[in-house]
Write a protein that holds these residues in place. Structure first.
Motif, PDB file in Angstrom:
ATOM      1  N   PRO A  61     -16.319 -75.143  26.051  1.00  0.00           N
ATOM      2  CA  PRO A  61     -17.443 -74.634  26.827  1.00  0.00           C
ATOM      3  C   PRO A  61     -17.767 -73.195  26.444  1.00  0.00           C
ATOM      4  N   ALA A  62     -19.047 -72.865  26.498  1.00  0.00           N
ATOM      5  CA  ALA A  62     -19.479 -71.512  26.165  1.00  0.00           C
ATOM      6  C   ALA A  62     -18.948 -70.538  27.211  1.00  0.00           C
ATOM      7  N   GLN A  63     -18.425 -69.434  26.755  1.00  0.00           N
ATOM      8  CA  GLN A  63     -17.886 -68.430  27.660  1.00  0.00           C
ATOM      9  C   GLN A  63     -18.776 -67.198  27.621  1.00  0.00           C
ATOM     10  N   ALA A  64     -18.837 -66.515  28.754  1.00  0.00           N
ATOM     11  CA  ALA A  64     -19.608 -65.280  28.818  1.00  0.00           C
ATOM     12  C   ALA A  64     -18.965 -64.247  27.896  1.00  0.00           C
ATOM     13  N   PRO A  65     -19.778 -63.402  27.264  1.00  0.00           N
ATOM     14  CA  PRO A  65     -19.208 -62.387  26.384  1.00  0.00           C
ATOM     15  C   PRO A  65     -18.338 -61.416  27.177  1.00  0.00           C
ATOM     16  N   LYS A  66     -17.302 -60.953  26.548  1.00  0.00           N
ATOM     17  CA  LYS A  66     -16.402 -59.990  27.202  1.00  0.00           C
ATOM     18  C   LYS A  66     -16.943 -58.586  26.977  1.00  0.00           C
ATOM     19  N   LEU A  67     -16.660 -57.740  27.946  1.00  0.00           N
ATOM     20  CA  LEU A  67     -17.070 -56.344  27.829  1.00  0.00           C
ATOM     21  C   LEU A  67     -16.055 -55.589  26.987  1.00  0.00           C
ATOM     22  N   ALA A  68     -16.562 -54.687  26.165  1.00  0.00           N
ATOM     23  CA  ALA A  68     -15.686 -53.838  25.366  1.00  0.00           C
ATOM     24  C   ALA A  68     -15.031 -52.812  26.280  1.00  0.00           C
ATOM     25  N   PRO A  69     -13.833 -52.342  25.946  1.00  0.00           N
ATOM     26  CA  PRO A  69     -13.184 -51.329  26.775  1.00  0.00           C
ATOM     27  C   PRO A  69     -14.062 -50.082  26.908  1.00  0.00           C
ATOM     28  N   GLY A  70     -14.273 -49.643  28.128  1.00  0.00           N
ATOM     29  CA  GLY A  70     -15.083 -48.460  28.391  1.00  0.00           C
ATOM     30  C   GLY A  70     -16.584 -48.723  28.419  1.00  0.00           C
ATOM     31  N   GLU A  71     -16.997 -49.934  28.114  1.00  0.00           N
ATOM     32  CA  GLU A  71     -18.425 -50.268  28.102  1.00  0.00           C
ATOM     33  C   GLU A  71     -18.958 -50.377  29.531  1.00  0.00           C
ATOM     34  N   LYS A  72     -20.147 -49.844  29.760  1.00  0.00           N
ATOM     35  CA  LYS A  72     -20.812 -49.944  31.057  1.00  0.00           C
ATOM     36  C   LYS A  72     -22.053 -50.807  30.885  1.00  0.00           C
ATOM     37  N   VAL A  73     -22.326 -51.595  31.912  1.00  0.00           N
ATOM     38  CA  VAL A  73     -23.473 -52.493  31.894  1.00  0.00           C
ATOM     39  C   VAL A  73     -24.569 -51.886  32.754  1.00  0.00           C
ATOM     40  N   ASN A  74     -25.744 -51.717  32.168  1.00  0.00           N
ATOM     41  CA  ASN A  74     -26.885 -51.207  32.920  1.00  0.00           C
ATOM     42  C   ASN A  74     -27.483 -52.377  33.701  1.00  0.00           C
ATOM     43  N   ILE A  75     -27.341 -52.342  35.029  1.00  0.00           N
ATOM     44  CA  ILE A  75     -27.790 -53.473  35.842  1.00  0.00           C
ATOM     45  C   ILE A  75     -29.308 -53.585  35.899  1.00  0.00           C
ATOM     46  N   ASN A  76     -30.032 -52.584  35.418  1.00  0.00           N
ATOM     47  CA  ASN A  76     -31.492 -52.645  35.378  1.00  0.00           C
ATOM     48  C   ASN A  76     -32.032 -53.273  34.097  1.00  0.00           C
ATOM     49  N   THR A  77     -31.225 -53.288  33.049  1.00  0.00           N
ATOM     50  CA  THR A  77     -31.737 -53.780  31.761  1.00  0.00           C
ATOM     51  C   THR A  77     -30.878 -54.860  31.117  1.00  0.00           C
ATOM     52  N   ALA A  78     -29.681 -55.092  31.608  1.00  0.00           N
ATOM     53  CA  ALA A  78     -28.748 -56.023  30.965  1.00  0.00           C
ATOM     54  C   ALA A  78     -29.238 -57.468  31.047  1.00  0.00           C
ATOM     55  N   SER A  79     -28.837 -58.241  30.055  1.00  0.00           N
ATOM     56  CA  SER A  79     -29.175 -59.667  30.029  1.00  0.00           C
ATOM     57  C   SER A  79     -28.331 -60.412  31.059  1.00  0.00           C
ATOM     58  N   LYS A  80     -28.744 -61.623  31.345  1.00  0.00           N
ATOM     59  CA  LYS A  80     -28.012 -62.464  32.290  1.00  0.00           C
ATOM     60  C   LYS A  80     -26.576 -62.700  31.801  1.00  0.00           C
ATOM     61  N   GLU A  81     -26.404 -62.903  30.504  1.00  0.00           N
ATOM     62  CA  GLU A  81     -25.078 -63.147  29.933  1.00  0.00           C
ATOM     63  C   GLU A  81     -24.173 -61.929  30.066  1.00  0.00           C
ATOM     64  N   LYS A  82     -24.758 -60.743  29.859  1.00  0.00           N
ATOM     65  CA  LYS A  82     -23.974 -59.507  29.963  1.00  0.00           C
ATOM     66  C   LYS A  82     -23.554 -59.275  31.415  1.00  0.00           C
ATOM     67  N   LEU A  83     -24.459 -59.527  32.351  1.00  0.00           N
ATOM     68  CA  LEU A  83     -24.123 -59.376  33.775  1.00  0.00           C
ATOM     69  C   LEU A  83     -23.062 -60.386  34.194  1.00  0.00           C
ATOM     70  N   ALA A  84     -23.158 -61.599  33.673  1.00  0.00           N
ATOM     71  CA  ALA A  84     -22.188 -62.645  34.011  1.00  0.00           C
ATOM     72  C   ALA A  84     -20.796 -62.318  33.474  1.00  0.00           C
TER      73      ALA A  84
END
Length: 130
Positions: A61-84
């Protein structure tokens, strides 16, 4: 010679006891055997082809991408996959975050249905609004 009544009764009692034990073993063993068979069988659609390729190959099954260490996700611009990829945020909550945009501060994410203080505490160091 005809067996005496006592001998016949002992023989029947022994047979009855043996039948009871067989039935008990069968009743107790069938669910266990059934469960073992379900665990060990593979669905025909998941059986890998002899070469390991083709339509019958096992797919993960497809898995959501993992966040890199120290990476921050911009909740205003991030894709659905990045938020997931955020802890406790799946595809449904990611879509709800997107629907609630824009956010002026990270705490505003708690206005999204299903995201309360506990979830916010888990993701607050991983999100930004800039």
């Amino acid at each position: 010679m005809i067996p005496s009544r006592g001998t016949l009764a002992r023989r029947c009692t022994g047979c009855v006891v043996a039948v009871i034990f067989l039935m008990a073993g069968f009743i107790c063993g069938v669910p266990t055997l059934h469960a073992q068979m379900q665990k060990s069988t593979v669905a025909p659609s998941q059986t890998p082809s002899p070469s390991g390729t083709g339509a019958a190959a096992v797919k993960k099954p497809a898995q959501a991408p993992k966040l890199a260490p120290g990476e921050k996700v911009n909740i205003n611009t991030a894709s659905k996959e990045k938020l997931a990829a955020l802890p406790r945020i799946g595809p449904a909550k990611a879509q709800a975050i997107i629907a609630g945009r824009p956010y002026s501060k990270p705490e505003d994410i708690m206005k999204v249905k299903g995201i309360k203080k506990g979830t916010y505490e888990k993701i607050k160091d991983l999100i930004t609004v800039q």
